[in-house]
Each structure stands twice: as C-alpha cells, then as structure tokens.
Scaffold this motif. Sequence first.
Motif, PDB file in Angstrom:
ATOM      1  N   CYS A   1       0.849  -1.193   0.000  1.00 43.15           N
ATOM      2  CA  CYS A   1       0.000   0.000   0.000  1.00 43.15           C
ATOM      3  C   CYS A   1       0.884   1.243   0.000  1.00 43.15           C
ATOM      4  CB  CYS A   1      -0.925  -0.007   1.217  1.00 43.15           C
ATOM      5  SG  CYS A   1      -2.066   1.391   1.286  1.00 43.15           S
TER       6      CYS A   1
ATOM      7  N   GLY B   1      -3.667  -5.314   0.982  1.00 44.07           N
ATOM      8  CA  GLY B   1      -3.357  -5.234   2.394  1.00 44.07           C
ATOM      9  C   GLY B   1      -3.310  -3.798   2.881  1.00 44.07           C
ATOM     10  N   PRO B   2      -3.129  -3.621   4.199  1.00 47.11           N
ATOM     11  CA  PRO B   2      -3.194  -2.281   4.795  1.00 47.11           C
ATOM     12  C   PRO B   2      -1.931  -1.463   4.593  1.00 47.11           C
ATOM     13  CG  PRO B   2      -2.804  -3.929   6.487  1.00 47.11           C
ATOM     14  CD  PRO B   2      -3.014  -4.686   5.210  1.00 47.11           C
TER      15      PRO B   2
ATOM     16  N   GLU C   1      -7.157  -0.901   5.111  1.00 46.22           N
ATOM     17  CA  GLU C   1      -7.152  -1.373   3.727  1.00 46.22           C
ATOM     18  C   GLU C   1      -8.009  -0.506   2.813  1.00 46.22           C
ATOM     19  OE1 GLU C   1      -7.452  -5.534   2.922  1.00 46.22           O
ATOM     20  OE2 GLU C   1      -6.921  -6.087   4.977  1.00 46.22           O
TER      21      GLU C   1
ATOM     22  N   TYR D   1      -9.464   2.427  -0.927  1.00 46.32           N
ATOM     23  CA  TYR D   1      -8.374   1.922  -1.740  1.00 46.32           C
ATOM     24  C   TYR D   1      -7.407   3.037  -2.103  1.00 46.32           C
ATOM     25  CZ  TYR D   1     -10.833  -2.502  -2.306  1.00 46.32           C
ATOM     26  OH  TYR D   1     -11.435  -3.706  -2.078  1.00 46.32           O
TER      27      TYR D   1
END
Length: 338
Positions: free
Chosen positions: A102, A163-164, A170, A173
């Motif tokens: 992320c 995933g976070p 999370e 988006y």
Amino acid sequence: MDIVERAFGVPDPGAREAVDGAPHVPPRPGVREGFLAMPANRPPDRGADGRTDGDDDGVGVLVLSGSSGRIETERCRLLAREGMTALSFRWFGGVGQPPGICEIPLETFAPAIEVLRAYGARRIGVLGTSKGAEAALHLSVLLSGIDAVVAVSPTSLTWANVGPGNDGRERPYRSSWTWRGEPLPFVPYDDSWTPDPAPPEGAPVAVRGLYEHSRRTFADRLGAAAIAVEDSPSDLVLVAGGDDAMWPSLPQAEELAARRTAAGLPVRLIRAADAGHRPRFPGEGPAPASAHFLYGGSPAADASLGARAWPHLLDVLRGTRGHRDGLRPRPVRRVPRR
C-alpha cells in the motif's frame, strides 16, 4: 558452481527459515532483512565480504516476490549458480514498513540495487513475480540504471493496494505505489464482485474474475493506470500462463508486448495456455498450495513454462541477445505518466 551466501539483518521468527544456514551480516541501508547469493569464484581484488570498487562486468539481479512477501532464497541460489549475484529482500511487512502493499515508495528498491553494485554488479536486472513484476516494470520506467527486467505473471496496470498501509487500513483503496511522494494512478477493486460459481465455504478462491470485473467497472481509469513500458529503456522478457487464476497475466502480458512492439522496443513473451500464476524454473520445486487462493495451472504445466522461459531469462539478464542482435533500446525520458 559453488556459491557464497549472505543473510542481511536478523529475520523475524516467521521468516527465520528463509535464511537458515547463511552467515548473517549487518543490515545495509535500506535493506534491513534480505538474502544474497553470488558465485564463490570472486575476482581476487574483492574483499572477504565480496565487495569491490574495481571494474566488473558482473550481472546483479534483484529478485522480488509477490504479495507473499517471501525472501526468494531458492531463486537467488539458482541465479548465483549461473554466475550472477542475486539479492532478495523484504520490502513490505517488516519492521518500519507498511504491513501490506500500500503506497510503497518505488524508491524503496534503489538501496537494494546499490547493494548489488557494491558486490560487483555492473549490469542490473530485476526479476519480479506478480506484484513484484508490477514493481519491476515501474522501476524500469522510473529508476535509472535498470538494464533488464523479467516480469513473471505480470500486470499491465497499476492496481490498488493489497493489504493495509501504515495507518493499518485497507480502505479506502489507495495506489500500491508512490514515486517522489506522489501515488501512481491506479485501478481500484469493485467490491460488488463475487466468485461465480461460489466455492464451498473455507475453500481457496480464484480471484482472477475480480480483476477482470474491476477493469470493466473502472474502464475510464485504465489509460492513466497503464504501466508505460513503451518509455522503458530496459530489455524485457514477459512470462505468463493462460490458466492463471489469480489475475489475467497472459492478456496483460500481451498488452505490454504490443505496446513495446508498437514503440519499436525489444520484448520477448514466453507463454503457455495451460500454465498458472506460478511458473517454476529448473531446479525449483513445485509451488506450495494455498489455503486461500487458487493459482491455476498444474505442477507439470508450470514447470514446463518455467523451463521454456529459463534460457530467455538468462539471456536477457546477461545482455547477450541484446549485444548480439544490436537490439539496444533508444534513450528516453524517465517521467511518470499521469
């Protein structure tokens, strides 16, 4: 060929087996945890730690896993036995890193490339699988000094996070990647998608349909999210299976190859209709089964595709085909598309 191994840093207990048996050395800047393998017959001007400041035409390969986050020790060893210096490192999920893929700064990978240079590499390649292939393709466009990329089960687009992030969330988006502090344009996931037919409760799921459905839902975002391989000066090999159940890697690889060809740049696409998401190269065992996801293919088909791709992989990483055929790409500006 005899090889030398180095394990950087002290792995967390869950990853300890990844570097078992390799002597540990202190972390390098930007590489807190990783594994390096290289030929044992180093030139005599290298120090005991394998580093040299002299001239060397050696090949260094950065090996990137996908969303598993594993350190690819087995693949590094295979490349070292072919005379290359190979490094794999933890680029998310470690101490001080985002727990998921992320908004990972693409600059994260630059220190690992400098480690390869410190160990004598003068030609740099990146071998990435799945999300690691997504990173590798972006690096070939944005980061100077990448001579070759091998993208296994690639995407042609920047996708949303898996995933976070550092905030532990999370959603909403966000992009998987940033460059110079700015998130790259991305395609989000359409949460309305459900598997059809629905798998039995607790059974692993094929999520390829999620990506196909999200491409249709967010068709207006595809252009901005396209990875600009037509702007990459790196030599490129793509490896993809038509039975990939994780995402549509073969159609996406064909998109990448078409854009490279239209730009007059070299590309090789190695494909197999019956292979899945995890091709296996000669010397690698079958990929382990997952309790969560279906990957498609079969051990035989995945090994067959890997065996067919292997000589092309070695060829492009070494630069032999490019030098032999004169297929060196034109210089281009390294500017991220918005």
